[in-house]
Design a protein around this motif. Sequence first.
Motif, PDB file in Angstrom:
ATOM      1  N   ALA A   1       0.833  -1.208   0.000  1.00 47.14           N
ATOM      2  CA  ALA A   1       0.000   0.000   0.000  1.00 47.14           C
ATOM      3  C   ALA A   1       0.869   1.260   0.000  1.00 47.14           C
ATOM      4  N   MET A   2       1.921   1.251   0.821  1.00 49.19           N
ATOM      5  CA  MET A   2       2.774   2.463   0.859  1.00 49.19           C
ATOM      6  C   MET A   2       3.581   2.605  -0.425  1.00 49.19           C
ATOM      7  N   THR A   3       3.971   1.474  -1.018  1.00 52.14           N
ATOM      8  CA  THR A   3       4.699   1.537  -2.292  1.00 52.14           C
ATOM      9  C   THR A   3       3.860   2.250  -3.348  1.00 52.14           C
ATOM     10  N   MET A   4       2.577   1.885  -3.428  1.00 53.91           N
ATOM     11  CA  MET A   4       1.665   2.519  -4.396  1.00 53.91           C
ATOM     12  C   MET A   4       1.615   4.023  -4.177  1.00 53.91           C
ATOM     13  N   ASP A   5       1.438   4.436  -2.921  1.00 51.51           N
ATOM     14  CA  ASP A   5       1.288   5.870  -2.635  1.00 51.51           C
ATOM     15  C   ASP A   5       2.593   6.641  -2.818  1.00 51.51           C
ATOM     16  N   LEU A   6       3.711   6.024  -2.467  1.00 52.29           N
ATOM     17  CA  LEU A   6       5.004   6.701  -2.655  1.00 52.29           C
ATOM     18  C   LEU A   6       5.274   6.905  -4.149  1.00 52.29           C
ATOM     19  N   ALA A   7       4.957   5.872  -4.950  1.00 54.32           N
ATOM     20  CA  ALA A   7       5.146   5.984  -6.400  1.00 54.32           C
ATOM     21  C   ALA A   7       4.168   7.006  -6.994  1.00 54.32           C
ATOM     22  N   LYS A   8       2.966   7.048  -6.437  1.00 52.23           N
ATOM     23  CA  LYS A   8       1.955   8.017  -6.871  1.00 52.23           C
ATOM     24  C   LYS A   8       2.444   9.452  -6.613  1.00 52.23           C
ATOM     25  N   ALA A   9       3.180   9.603  -5.512  1.00 52.65           N
ATOM     26  CA  ALA A   9       3.698  10.932  -5.144  1.00 52.65           C
ATOM     27  C   ALA A   9       4.988  11.266  -5.895  1.00 52.65           C
ATOM     28  N   GLY A  10       5.436  10.348  -6.761  1.00 48.00           N
ATOM     29  CA  GLY A  10       6.578  10.655  -7.618  1.00 48.00           C
ATOM     30  C   GLY A  10       7.889  10.022  -7.216  1.00 48.00           C
ATOM     31  N   ALA A  11       7.901   9.236  -6.137  1.00 47.90           N
ATOM     32  CA  ALA A  11       9.162   8.611  -5.701  1.00 47.90           C
ATOM     33  C   ALA A  11       9.474   7.354  -6.513  1.00 47.90           C
ATOM     34  N   THR A  12      10.754   7.082  -6.669  1.00 51.16           N
ATOM     35  CA  THR A  12      11.168   5.787  -7.203  1.00 51.16           C
ATOM     36  C   THR A  12      11.318   4.866  -6.000  1.00 51.16           C
ATOM     37  N   VAL A  13      10.510   3.810  -5.972  1.00 52.02           N
ATOM     38  CA  VAL A  13      10.534   2.909  -4.823  1.00 52.02           C
ATOM     39  C   VAL A  13      11.374   1.669  -5.150  1.00 52.02           C
ATOM     40  N   ILE A  14      12.312   1.377  -4.287  1.00 47.01           N
ATOM     41  CA  ILE A  14      13.050   0.113  -4.397  1.00 47.01           C
ATOM     42  C   ILE A  14      12.264  -0.882  -3.560  1.00 47.01           C
ATOM     43  N   MET A  15      11.606  -1.810  -4.261  1.00 49.85           N
ATOM     44  CA  MET A  15      10.708  -2.763  -3.591  1.00 49.85           C
ATOM     45  C   MET A  15      11.504  -4.006  -3.193  1.00 49.85           C
ATOM     46  N   LEU A  16      11.807  -4.121  -1.907  1.00 43.13           N
ATOM     47  CA  LEU A  16      12.544  -5.281  -1.423  1.00 43.13           C
ATOM     48  C   LEU A  16      11.561  -6.314  -0.876  1.00 43.13           C
ATOM     49  N   GLY A  17      11.764  -7.561  -1.278  1.00 45.45           N
ATOM     50  CA  GLY A  17      10.908  -8.642  -0.786  1.00 45.45           C
ATOM     51  C   GLY A  17      11.536  -9.975  -1.118  1.00 45.45           C
ATOM     52  N   ARG A  18      11.037 -11.032  -0.479  1.00 46.44           N
ATOM     53  CA  ARG A  18      11.687 -12.333  -0.715  1.00 46.44           C
ATOM     54  C   ARG A  18      10.981 -13.149  -1.791  1.00 46.44           C
ATOM     55  N   ASP A  19       9.754 -12.750  -2.154  1.00 43.30           N
ATOM     56  CA  ASP A  19       8.978 -13.544  -3.107  1.00 43.30           C
ATOM     57  C   ASP A  19       8.836 -12.785  -4.429  1.00 43.30           C
ATOM     58  N   LEU A  20       9.591 -13.238  -5.433  1.00 45.39           N
ATOM     59  CA  LEU A  20       9.642 -12.507  -6.699  1.00 45.39           C
ATOM     60  C   LEU A  20       8.275 -12.427  -7.379  1.00 45.39           C
ATOM     61  N   GLY A  21       7.491 -13.530  -7.301  1.00 44.47           N
ATOM     62  CA  GLY A  21       6.182 -13.559  -7.959  1.00 44.47           C
ATOM     63  C   GLY A  21       5.266 -12.445  -7.469  1.00 44.47           C
ATOM     64  N   SER A  22       5.112 -12.337  -6.157  1.00 43.34           N
ATOM     65  CA  SER A  22       4.210 -11.304  -5.625  1.00 43.34           C
ATOM     66  C   SER A  22       4.827  -9.901  -5.724  1.00 43.34           C
ATOM     67  N   LEU A  23       6.161  -9.832  -5.760  1.00 37.69           N
ATOM     68  CA  LEU A  23       6.811  -8.530  -5.998  1.00 37.69           C
ATOM     69  C   LEU A  23       6.446  -8.049  -7.408  1.00 37.69           C
ATOM     70  N   GLU A  24       6.486  -8.984  -8.367  1.00 41.99           N
ATOM     71  CA  GLU A  24       6.179  -8.612  -9.760  1.00 41.99           C
ATOM     72  C   GLU A  24       4.724  -8.204  -9.916  1.00 41.99           C
ATOM     73  N   THR A  25       3.829  -8.897  -9.195  1.00 39.95           N
ATOM     74  CA  THR A  25       2.404  -8.539  -9.257  1.00 39.95           C
ATOM     75  C   THR A  25       2.196  -7.126  -8.713  1.00 39.95           C
ATOM     76  N   ALA A  26       2.852  -6.828  -7.585  1.00 42.48           N
ATOM     77  CA  ALA A  26       2.725  -5.481  -6.992  1.00 42.48           C
ATOM     78  C   ALA A  26       3.333  -4.430  -7.922  1.00 42.48           C
ATOM     79  N   TYR A  27       4.454  -4.775  -8.540  1.00 37.15           N
ATOM     80  CA  TYR A  27       5.114  -3.877  -9.512  1.00 37.15           C
ATOM     81  C   TYR A  27       4.138  -3.542 -10.657  1.00 37.15           C
ATOM     82  N   ASP A  28       3.461  -4.587 -11.169  1.00 37.79           N
ATOM     83  CA  ASP A  28       2.508  -4.373 -12.279  1.00 37.79           C
ATOM     84  C   ASP A  28       1.408  -3.407 -11.857  1.00 37.79           C
TER      85      ASP A  28
END
Length: 250
Positions: free
Chosen positions: A31-58
Amino acid sequence: MEISTNYSITEGELKDKVILVTGANRGFGKAMTMDLAKAGATVIMLGRDLGSLETAYDEVVDGGFVEPILYPLDLEGATAEHYQQLQKDVLDNFGQLDGLIHNAGIIGTMMPIEQYDLKLWYATMQINVNAPFMLTQALIPALNKSADACVLFLSSSVGREARAYWGAYGVSKFAIEGLSKTLSEELEKTNIRVNSLDPGRMKTEMRRTAYPAENSDKNPLPESKSPAIVYLMSEKSKKIKGEQLTLSDA
Ligand SMILES: NC(=O)c1ccc[n+]([C@@H]2O[C@H](COP(=O)([O-])OP(=O)(O)OC[C@H]3O[C@@H](n4cnc5c(N)ncnc54)[C@H](OP(=O)(O)O)[C@@H]3O)[C@@H](O)[C@H]2O)c1
């Protein structure tokens, strides 16, 4: 100090900022990644599960927000060398880091200390305390290069007032509060401000595990609280440092 969740994000207010979020694939981190990106930030999304990281990225990209960077890493197994590599990657690609949000965590189990499982204790302390310590230590040089950097440690009410049976989770959050305060004192004269934040109850997997019998629909969605994270990463909150913050319910 209480922070209102009633914050309206202004387009571009975090433009050119680079912010790392741990556990960005789901729950509050997503949720915070979405809002930070919405506000113009480049977010480095760190996580252990690539599949769900990619879904959130999309979802971020489909929303038309700033394209994030994926950084797969398991905080339980990561060593100082992994964090040094991360620092190098951040400096090589961006030259600086403006925000570091220690959001990832596990709940462990509800059990008396007397019977607490040793392996689970170690895992909880590794993910909830040792990893944020090592990550912060490695990234201070990159944070030092920002004119206004912010480190935020996600905490909990059980890290401020002890509650029986919360075991390693509660203890880990007490440790995070100590880490946050100590670091804040040490960085007092720098451009890095450090705070801890108890976000309050949210409808996430962690809350469901901790309170299996409650009606989870009564809990606020993480999306209702994440705009406050934009505020805390913005220059509007520049004077807030060394605080134990809480979020009001939306
Ligand atoms: N929800 C609440 O009511 C509440 C209340 C007070 C405080 N908090 C705090 O808020 C923060 C976010 O909680 P949440 O409710 O969003 O929790 P959540 O839904 O359980 O999400 C936890 C996140 O941490 C990640 N994570 C766990 N272990 C990891 C590891 N070894 N390496 C990398 N990432 C790992 C998870 O990734 P995987 O998908 O790979 O597991 C997930 O992205 C936590 O620090 C929590 O203590 C939450």
